[in-house]
Scaffold this active site. Structure first.
Site, short mmCIF file in Angstrom:
data_model
loop_
_atom_site.label_atom_id
_atom_site.label_comp_id
_atom_site.label_asym_id
_atom_site.label_seq_id
_atom_site.Cartn_x
_atom_site.Cartn_y
_atom_site.Cartn_z
N CYS A 251 -4.89 8.18 -35.94
CA CYS A 251 -5.76 8.07 -34.77
C CYS A 251 -5.61 9.34 -33.96
O CYS A 251 -5.77 10.43 -34.50
CB CYS A 251 -5.44 6.81 -33.97
N ARG A 256 -2.59 3.75 -32.15
CA ARG A 256 -3.61 2.82 -32.63
C ARG A 256 -3.52 2.67 -34.15
O ARG A 256 -3.77 1.60 -34.69
CB ARG A 256 -5.01 3.33 -32.25
#
Lengths: 307, 150
Positions: A251, A256
């Site tokens: 990410c 994430r």
């Protein structure tokens, strides 16, 4: 695995490849007094724990506790042992992580603990949001857990972590890459605005060949993970990932993609999933690495080599 | 460093605390963000979002007829660190002359001594808030001088 703390028998969890990696809020509420269980809160917001946390929970902060303060890397064996000991966690403890923002940082902390081989690590399905929304108890009292004698364990960066050079090789070999950022970040359309401080990268776009599956697709609005069947429809159905694939997720800074790493490796059971924690902040600032700036994954580099 | 008097006091207060108490002080400031006036409550479209803060965070700065600045913040309770920054800026800059607000150095937050206790990355949030706040003040001053010169 023969865990010291019993598993959550919830039917939803049993449909996942590794149901032992998740617990529900009601299970946790019933097991808070288990002496072998340590609850740990890991948040984006460093003050959130201090406003109130699950009774008995310790705070583990990604920036302050898990990162090396000088090099851009995680703490070493000594640092990790010192941290675990100071939080009253022994190597045999069951750690249940939870946190804000859909468990991003909790998943990150769980991933780092896995680098150090801590065996029994679990996530609270729904994280802090679900616990709070259900009106379950919070306290500002910081637990006073006795320190432990946590052994020195060398970090294993080979199995679930990917470095930039390995990602380059992976691109060249046509390996599967999952970019879990938003579509705007993926295409490179999200650009820096003038006069505003940015923490991001000098270049926008994505790693050639990466498919865009935003992390949020794996989560329900209440912070819980989608059921196994729905997850399979996305990652196996739509994306076409198969069991033998070598998969790298990334990410912006790796938090994430820890969420997606958890989904792919723990909930769906793909055996070879790595998180590229350098992620776009490293890639988009690197000299002479290929970048695809479009809404499509981009040309398969193997075809280029042949053609 | 030229800081308005009250902001300098806040900075001195933080710098004078032992590191472990600075976090507590920030939490205290997060509880001191003034509530939004009725005309702005529930009207985020009238405010500016700060996308560098991961949680929804909005601000509006107003320059009054006497050239002093009033700042409004809308930050959720789940973001106490960002609220803490907002509390520091409200306490330190509300009611100050626009020129003094514009003169606050963008990097003033390093003097708070928070980098070790909240991480340098998170401290960027306060710089982003200050930069947007100053931009709003600058735009309003410019619009006013354009009107006056007509």
């Amino acid at each position: 695995m023969n865990p010291a703390v019993e598993l959550d028998p919830s039917e939803k969890l049993r449909a996942y490849a590794h149901p032992e990696r998740l617990v529900t809020t009601s299970w946790l509420a019933d097991h808070l007094d288990d002496p072998n269980l340590v609850v740990a809160e890991s948040d984006e917001d460093v003050l959130l724990y201090d406003t109130g946390h699950i009774p008995g929970a310790v705070k583990i902060d990604w920036h302050l506790d898990l990162n090396d303060p000088v090099e851009r890397d995680y703490v070493d064996a000594e640092g990790f042992a010192r941290l675990m000991s100071s939080k009253g966690i022994s190597q045999a403890s069951t750690i249940v992580f939870y946190g804000d923002n859909f468990n991003w940082w909790a998943a990150y902390a769980l991933w780092v603990c896995t680098l150090f081989g801590h065996e029994d690590v679990r996530l609270l399905d729904g994280g802090r949001q679900k616990w709070v929304e259900e009106g379950r108890p919070l306290t500002t009292e910081v637990p006073d857990r006795p320190t432990t004698d946590y052994p020195l364990v060398q970090r294993d960066d080979t199995r679930i972590r990917a470095f930039r050079e390995q990602v380059l090789d992976h691109v060249g070999a046509g390996g599967r890459l999952v970019d879990v950022r938003s579509p705007g970040e993926y295409s490179g359309e999200l650009l820096a605005m003038p006069d505003y401080p940015q923490e991001g990268a000098l270049r926008g776009g994505h790693i050639p060949g990466a498919a865009n599956v935003p992390w949020k697709r794996a989560a329900n609005d209440d912070g819980t993970f989608k059921p196994a069947e729905a997850l399979r429809a996305i990652y196996e159905g739509e994306l076409g990932l198969t069991h033998g694939d070598d998969i790298i997720a990334y990410c912006r800074i790796g938090e994430r993609s820890s969420h997606t790493w958890f989904v792919l490796s723990q909930l769906l059971g793909f055996p070879r999933v790595r998180n590229y924690d350098g992620s776009w902040v490293e890639w988009g600032n690197s000299v002479r690495v290929p970048i695809e700036r479009s809404r499509e994954p981009g040309p398969d580099p193997r075809l280029k080599a042949v053609g | 460093m030229a800081l308005p008097g009250r902001l300098q006091e806040v900075v001195d207060e933080f710098a004078g605390l032992p590191p472990e108490l600075r976090l507590e002080a920030l939490l205290d400031y997060s509880r001191r963000v003034p509530p939004l006036p009725a005309r702005l409550a529930g009207h985020r479209e009238a405010m500016e979002q700060v996308p560098e803060c991961q949680t929804p965070f909005f601000l509006a700065a107003e320059v009054g007829d006497d050239d002093t600045v009033t700042i409004h913040f809308d930050a959720p309770p789940e973001a106490p660190t960002t609220r803490g920054f907002a509390g520091i800026l409200s306490e330190g800059l509300n009611g100050e002359p626009a020129a003094e607000v514009l003169a606050v150095p963008n990097g003033f937050s390093s003097a708070l001594g928070l980098d070790r206790v909240i991480s340098p990355l998170r401290l960027r949030g306060i710089s982003a808030i200050l930069a947007r706040l100053k931009r709003q003040v600058g735009v309003q001053l410019e619009a006013r001088s354009a009107t006056r010169s007509q």
